[in-house]
Design a protein around this motif. Structure first.
Motif, mmCIF file in Angstrom:
data_model
loop_
_atom_site.group_PDB
_atom_site.id
_atom_site.type_symbol
_atom_site.label_atom_id
_atom_site.label_comp_id
_atom_site.label_asym_id
_atom_site.label_seq_id
_atom_site.Cartn_x
_atom_site.Cartn_y
_atom_site.Cartn_z
ATOM 1 N N UNK A 139 -8.246 -13.027 11.767
ATOM 2 C CA UNK A 139 -9.663 -12.959 11.444
ATOM 3 C C UNK A 139 -10.241 -11.644 12.170
ATOM 4 N N UNK A 140 -9.998 -11.316 13.492
ATOM 5 C CA UNK A 140 -10.335 -10.596 14.185
ATOM 6 C C UNK A 140 -10.190 -9.116 13.391
ATOM 7 N N UNK A 141 -8.864 -8.901 12.984
ATOM 8 C CA UNK A 141 -8.592 -7.723 12.156
ATOM 9 C C UNK A 141 -9.506 -7.260 10.960
ATOM 10 N N UNK A 142 -9.579 -8.776 10.155
ATOM 11 C CA UNK A 142 -10.482 -8.647 9.063
ATOM 12 C C UNK A 142 -11.978 -8.165 9.326
ATOM 13 N N UNK A 143 -12.266 -8.759 10.503
ATOM 14 C CA UNK A 143 -13.647 -8.610 10.801
ATOM 15 C C UNK A 143 -14.017 -7.261 10.987
ATOM 16 N N UNK A 144 -13.122 -6.534 11.647
ATOM 17 C CA UNK A 144 -13.448 -5.292 12.152
ATOM 18 C C UNK A 144 -13.147 -4.312 10.833
ATOM 19 N N UNK A 145 -12.221 -4.610 10.051
ATOM 20 C CA UNK A 145 -12.022 -3.856 8.759
ATOM 21 C C UNK A 145 -13.190 -4.144 7.788
ATOM 22 N N UNK A 186 -8.125 -13.337 -0.824
ATOM 23 C CA UNK A 186 -6.751 -13.263 -0.651
ATOM 24 C C UNK A 186 -6.598 -13.209 1.134
ATOM 25 N N UNK A 187 -7.287 -12.452 1.543
ATOM 26 C CA UNK A 187 -7.212 -12.318 3.168
ATOM 27 C C UNK A 187 -7.208 -13.584 3.710
ATOM 28 N N UNK A 239 -6.431 -1.809 3.850
ATOM 29 C CA UNK A 239 -6.360 -2.215 2.524
ATOM 30 C C UNK A 239 -7.911 -3.091 2.310
ATOM 31 N N UNK A 240 -8.424 -3.434 3.419
ATOM 32 C CA UNK A 240 -9.608 -3.958 3.544
ATOM 33 C C UNK A 240 -10.956 -2.660 3.115
#
Length: 211
Positions: free
Chosen positions: A138-144, A130-131, A113-114
């Motif tokens: 946070x790690x998943x968000x950062x990579x995406x 929203x995330x 989604x990111x």
């Protein structure tokens, strides 16, 4: 405008483009800014006014970094807000329905989604918020975020530059195209700022993203 781009040093252009990209990814005003148009126009402008490929690649790196940093600022704002995010009553973009739509997108697609959000203007701004609010890892968000930034900002900017370079023999067409894009970009930015001020003047409502 052509003279400004031609005479401006690379650092000045980098600051303008990177600042625009950062604001679009980090703050609510980004909902109203024409970021895609800016990147394409910047690439076209640098090709038309004779900036080197090295300068354009430097700008691509600056835009890439600005997009990543902007996303993390938006994520941090979401973390501070928690599950209850402020929206605007009858807002055009910052409304309960749009926040829930982004939340639904993240629930269904998570990491991807990111990536998808980079290509949808208003989602691009709301996704980091929203995330953070829903506690996405946070790690998943950062990579995406890094991957999404790579396939968005540098890609559009370089498309504008190299497409223009390939049409060098039609410089008069490129110059008129650039003038038109600059006019649309300026008009879009002005309309966006007016829209942002109108949106911010509306009453706040609290949106529970867990509903």
């Amino acid at each position: 405008m052509l003279e400004f781009v031609q005479n401006a040093g690379p650092v000045m252009i980098w600051l303008i483009v990177a600042g625009f990209v950062f604001c679009e990814c980090a703050f609510i005003i980004g909902l109203f800014l024409p970021g895609d148009s800016l990147l394409l126009t910047a690439g076209l402008a640098m090709a038309t006014t004779g900036h080197s490929a090295m300068s354009v690649w430097g700008l691509a790196v600056a835009a890439f970094i600005a997009a990543i940093v902007g996303n993390h600022v938006g994520y941090g704002i979401g973390v501070k807000m928690g599950d209850h995010v402020l929206a605007k009553q009858d807002g055009r973009y910052l409304n309960a329905n749009n926040l829930h739509r982004v939340k639904h997108l993240m629930d269904r697609h998570g990491f991807f989604s990111v990536l998808i959000a980079r290509w949808i203007p208003w989602v691009r701004t709301l996704c980091p918020l929203v995330a953070g609010a829903v506690g996405m890892d946070k790690r998943t968000f950062t990579v995406a975020s890094v991957l999404g930034s790579l396939i968005w900002a540098p890609f559009l900017l370089l498309i504008g530059y190299y497409a223009s370079t390939a049409l060098e023999e039609y410089k008069w067409v490129l110059q008129w195209a650039l003038r038109g894009m600059v006019v649309m970009l300026i008009a879009g930015t002005i309309v966006g700022i007016v829209g942002y001020r109108r949106e911010m003047s509306k009453p706040n409502v609290t949106v529970d993203l867990e509903d």
